[in-house]
Design a protein around this motif. Structure first.
Motif, PDB file in Angstrom:
ATOM      1  N   THR A   1       4.914 -22.930 -35.803  1.00 23.25           N
ATOM      2  CA  THR A   1       6.219 -22.318 -35.531  1.00 23.25           C
ATOM      3  C   THR A   1       7.268 -23.377 -35.247  1.00 23.25           C
ATOM      4  O   THR A   1       8.402 -23.298 -35.739  1.00 23.25           O
TER       5      THR A   1
ATOM      6  N   ILE B   1       7.916 -17.139 -35.194  1.00 25.06           N
ATOM      7  CA  ILE B   1       6.544 -17.107 -34.675  1.00 25.06           C
ATOM      8  C   ILE B   1       5.660 -16.181 -35.509  1.00 25.06           C
ATOM      9  O   ILE B   1       4.437 -16.374 -35.572  1.00 25.06           O
ATOM     10  N   ASP B   2       6.252 -15.196 -36.163  1.00 33.50           N
ATOM     11  CA  ASP B   2       5.439 -14.307 -37.013  1.00 33.50           C
ATOM     12  C   ASP B   2       4.791 -15.083 -38.158  1.00 33.50           C
ATOM     13  O   ASP B   2       3.654 -14.803 -38.547  1.00 33.50           O
TER      14      ASP B   2
ATOM     15  N   ARG C   1      -3.189 -16.410 -29.423  1.00 30.46           N
ATOM     16  CA  ARG C   1      -1.923 -16.266 -30.160  1.00 30.46           C
ATOM     17  C   ARG C   1      -0.947 -15.364 -29.415  1.00 30.46           C
ATOM     18  O   ARG C   1       0.261 -15.579 -29.434  1.00 30.46           O
TER      19      ARG C   1
ATOM     20  N   LYS D   1       3.164 -15.805 -27.898  1.00 33.37           N
ATOM     21  CA  LYS D   1       4.220 -14.822 -28.166  1.00 33.37           C
ATOM     22  C   LYS D   1       4.788 -14.254 -26.869  1.00 33.37           C
ATOM     23  O   LYS D   1       5.969 -13.885 -26.800  1.00 33.37           O
TER      24      LYS D   1
ATOM     25  N   MET E   1       8.013 -16.057 -25.585  1.00 35.09           N
ATOM     26  CA  MET E   1       9.231 -16.176 -26.381  1.00 35.09           C
ATOM     27  C   MET E   1      10.430 -15.791 -25.514  1.00 35.09           C
ATOM     28  O   MET E   1      10.362 -14.837 -24.733  1.00 35.09           O
TER      29      MET E   1
END
Length: 392
Positions: free
Chosen positions: A156, A193-194, A227, A231, A234
């Motif tokens: 990312t 980030i996706d 993961r 997230k 963020m």
């Protein structure tokens, strides 16, 4: 050790079996006599047990971090075909993953710097952590989670910095939006980030999805925890526009927080990791101790208890604590009593040179003196030889 009940489906022919000379001989002669049929069944059963009980060596993409700029996909042991294909197709992403590997290993070592197991790595060893990862322990759970988090974070970040050909800033962060402070315009470069999560799932999970055993399900579960930890942190960053900083207009973007927050969160999850077993059909977990609640998707899970890591034990991957620095006055995990496992410690007086009496001088420098201080350093004693031989 994993039992037969951990298999998620009935036994099917394994590719390694089909290439075995003895098994080919069974196929040719299976109709000859009853004795041959019996021997063949025993042979197949032996191979099945061998495959189940033989631990998988986790030589994998972790080794990319040791290669630096010399990432050559065919030279990385343990990659499955899908991983090797992605490695060859995306050399820029592999470079980012390699840099990220160094970062998450440093974070792992920071989190466990005061513990008997200190996330130590082995030089020139393609397994990176040695045999300690063969045990389905809470340490393995943590390493899988933080390594996965490190991959997501590294990809990312490289994407936002324009280092990757196949990725750009988050394309969904466009137009006007609203938060608790009012309306704002999406601008700048929001961390995508996706994309980091999607590539990590495709690359890292590829190895675990090739097998259907308990350890693979454990790894996949802990990968997901890793993961999602990235997230979770963020955050919004905004820049104000207007007369005298009135902030009548705002431009905002999404960005990841410092990786230390992810490390701290996963360290807490390590402390609260839940020991599990597989259910009857081999598709999910159940708690090993019925007094505990069933693990959620946010919990780290493990199967086997950890060794005590007190002494060198090659079979368990333990390096022992002989020679480790400990804190004489602490009662925590860094204390000499805990760290040295009751073996005692040696004390050495050393002289250190440090910067002291630092002053700020206009403009713009900080000048310091060099001061010497004498301190006592305490290191754990090695076990008695007879005890050491029992563990090696």
């Amino acid at each position: 050790m994993l039992g037969l009940s951990y298999l998620g489906e009935p036994f099917r022919s394994h590719p390694r079996m089909s290439s075995t000379p003895g098994l080919r001989h069974c196929h040719r002669t299976v109709a000859s006599t009853d004795n041959v049929q019996t021997n063949c069944r025993m042979y197949v059963a032996y191979l099945l047990i061998l495959l189940i009980l033989t631990p998988r060596v986790d030589s994998s993409w972790w080794y990319i971090g040791a290669l630096g700029e010399r990432v050559i996909c065919n030279n990385i042991p343990g990659l499955v075909p899908r991983q090797r294909h992605l490695c060859q197709k995306h050399p820029d992403i592999m470079q980012a993953i390699g840099e990220g590997a160094k970062e998450w290993i440093r974070e792992c070592q920071h989190q466990f710097r005061h513990h008997r197991w200190n996330c130590s790595t082995l030089d020139r060893d393609h397994t990176v952590f040695g045999r300690v990862m063969l045990r389905s322990s809470r340490e393995a759970a943590f390493v899988y989670a933080i390594s996965y988090a490190g991959v997501v974070y590294a990809i990312t970040r490289a994407c936002s910095q324009g280092e990757l050909k196949s990725c750009t800033c988050d394309p969904k962060k466009k137009g006007r939006w609203r938060d608790e402070k009012g309306e704002f315009d999406w601008g700048g470069c929001s961390d995508n980030i996706d994309f980091g999560i999607k590539f990590a799932k495709d690359f890292v999970d590829a190895k675990e999805k090739r097998v259907r055993d308990a350890r693979a399900l454990m790894n996949l579960h802990n990968n997901r925890v890793g993961r999602m930890a990235v997230k979770r942190f963020m955050k919004h960053e905004c820049k104000c526009h207007g007369v005298s900083g009135s902030c009548t207009l705002r431009t905002c973007w999404k960005t990841m927080s410092d990786f230390r927050k992810t490390g701290d969160l996963l360290r807490k999850k390590y402390n609260g990791a839940i020991q599990v077993t597989m259910n009857q059909d081999g598709t999910s977990f159940t708690v090993a101790n019925q007094n505990f609640e069933k693990p959620t998707k946010k919990d780290l899970v493990y199967f086997e208890n950890s060794p005590d890591y007190c002494v060198l034990d090659k079979s368990a991957g333990s390096l022992g604590t002989a020679g480790r620095v400990c804190n004489k006055t602490s009662r925590g995990t860094d204390g000499c009593e805990v760290m040295c496992c009751g073996r005692g410690y040696d004390t050495t007086r050393v002289t250190r040179t440090t910067k002291c009496e630092c002053k700020f001088h206009w403009c713009c420098a900080v000048r310091c003196k060099e001061c010497e201080e004498t301190v006592d350093v305490h290191t754990c004693k090695a076990p008695k030889r007879a005890e050491w031989l029992d563990q090696t």
